[in-house]
Design a protein around this motif. Structure first.
Motif, PDB file in Angstrom:
ATOM      1  N   MET A  14       0.873  -1.165   0.000  1.00 38.63           N
ATOM      2  CA  MET A  14       0.000   0.000   0.000  1.00 38.63           C
ATOM      3  C   MET A  14       0.914   1.219   0.000  1.00 38.63           C
ATOM      4  O   MET A  14       1.789   1.327   0.861  1.00 38.63           O
ATOM      5  CB  MET A  14      -0.905  -0.021   1.236  1.00 38.63           C
ATOM      6  N   THR A  15       0.764   2.112  -0.969  1.00 37.04           N
ATOM      7  CA  THR A  15       1.673   3.254  -1.092  1.00 37.04           C
ATOM      8  C   THR A  15       0.900   4.566  -1.018  1.00 37.04           C
ATOM      9  O   THR A  15      -0.249   4.659  -1.448  1.00 37.04           O
ATOM     10  CB  THR A  15       2.459   3.195  -2.412  1.00 37.04           C
ATOM     11  N   PHE A  16       1.571   5.569  -0.467  1.00 37.08           N
ATOM     12  CA  PHE A  16       0.994   6.903  -0.336  1.00 37.08           C
ATOM     13  C   PHE A  16       2.109   7.882  -0.001  1.00 37.08           C
ATOM     14  O   PHE A  16       3.233   7.482   0.308  1.00 37.08           O
ATOM     15  CB  PHE A  16      -0.099   6.939   0.752  1.00 37.08           C
ATOM     16  N   SER A  17       1.810   9.177  -0.075  1.00 39.26           N
ATOM     17  CA  SER A  17       2.761  10.231   0.276  1.00 39.26           C
ATOM     18  C   SER A  17       2.171  11.107   1.371  1.00 39.26           C
ATOM     19  O   SER A  17       0.952  11.327   1.400  1.00 39.26           O
ATOM     20  CB  SER A  17       3.088  11.101  -0.940  1.00 39.26           C
ATOM     21  N   LEU A  18       3.041  11.604   2.245  1.00 35.53           N
ATOM     22  CA  LEU A  18       2.621  12.498   3.329  1.00 35.53           C
ATOM     23  C   LEU A  18       3.583  13.668   3.445  1.00 35.53           C
ATOM     24  O   LEU A  18       4.785  13.510   3.255  1.00 35.53           O
ATOM     25  CB  LEU A  18       2.602  11.763   4.672  1.00 35.53           C
ATOM     26  N   SER A  19       3.031  14.825   3.784  1.00 42.27           N
ATOM     27  CA  SER A  19       3.818  15.993   4.133  1.00 42.27           C
ATOM     28  C   SER A  19       3.672  16.228   5.633  1.00 42.27           C
ATOM     29  O   SER A  19       2.876  15.549   6.297  1.00 42.27           O
ATOM     30  CB  SER A  19       3.325  17.216   3.357  1.00 42.27           C
ATOM     31  N   HIS A  20       4.394  17.217   6.144  1.00 38.23           N
ATOM     32  CA  HIS A  20       4.337  17.536   7.572  1.00 38.23           C
ATOM     33  C   HIS A  20       2.881  17.731   8.009  1.00 38.23           C
ATOM     34  O   HIS A  20       2.123  18.454   7.367  1.00 38.23           O
ATOM     35  CB  HIS A  20       5.141  18.800   7.863  1.00 38.23           C
ATOM     36  N   GLY A  21       2.509  17.078   9.092  1.00 41.48           N
ATOM     37  CA  GLY A  21       1.153  17.197   9.638  1.00 41.48           C
ATOM     38  C   GLY A  21       0.159  16.251   9.005  1.00 41.48           C
ATOM     39  O   GLY A  21      -0.985  16.175   9.457  1.00 41.48           O
TER      40      GLY A  21
END
Length: 186
Positions: A47-54
């Motif tokens: 399962m793949t995804f991207s996250l930024s701060h917060g």
């Protein structure tokens, strides 16, 4: 997802690298057979995804008792990455590195925040740049009074955030130090 740094851009606004790419692989063992399982929001493993701060990513629909390996695949130049995992049956434990396994997952008792969590923190140090203007030669007193403006543009490979600022030194020779530039910038 947390990004800790004192880095600022040229206007003094806090800047944080990102986004960061993640992959999660979960397995569930029953009757001696281990199967790969995926959350309701996904169609394949990993399962793949991207996250930024917060940011955060919920993965719902996993069977209680599953184990999941969370990997940050692009730490964007972070010299320090830590992962803090918590389940309702095991208090928080932290590890340094780009991967951790959490499990066995416990039944969710808080559907809003989740019972099984992994908090990933990237830490970026800051540095400073000192600009010094010196004067030499006989004409320096006549033509060297300034002001002298220097354009600073710093980037860190792999990170979109840049530091751009004009610095002015008046009155001839002197120096100015610019602080809180993302360490490793060029």
């Amino acid at each position: 997802k947390t990004v800790t740094t004192n880095a600022v851009d040229g206007s003094g606004t806090a800047t944080r690298p990102g986004p960061f790419s993640f992959s999660v692989v979960c397995t569930f063992t029953h009757d001696g057979v281990t199967d790969t399982v995926i959350g309701d929001e996904f169609s394949a493993s990993p399962m793949t995804f991207s996250l930024s701060h917060g940011g955060s990513q919920a993965i719902t629909g996993l069977p209680t008792g599953s184990s999941c390996t969370v990997t940050e695949s692009t730490p964007v130049g972070s010299p320090t990455t830590s992962m803090r995992k918590t389940t309702s049956s095991a208090g928080p434990t932290s590890t340094n590195g780009l991967s951790t396994t959490i499990g066995p997952l416990t039944k969710d008792t808080n559907p809003t925040t989740g019972t099984n969590t992994v908090q990933v923190t990237n830490t970026y140090p800051v540095g400073s740049l000192k600009i010094t203007k010196s004067l030499q030669g006989g004409a320096s007193t006549q033509f060297g009074t300034g002001p002298f403006t220097f354009h600073i543009e710093c980037t860190q490979p792999g990170i979109a955030a840049t530091y751009t600022k004009n610095v002015t030194i008046t009155g001839g020779a002197g120096s100015q130090t610019v602080a809180n530039i993302l360490a490793g910038s060029v």
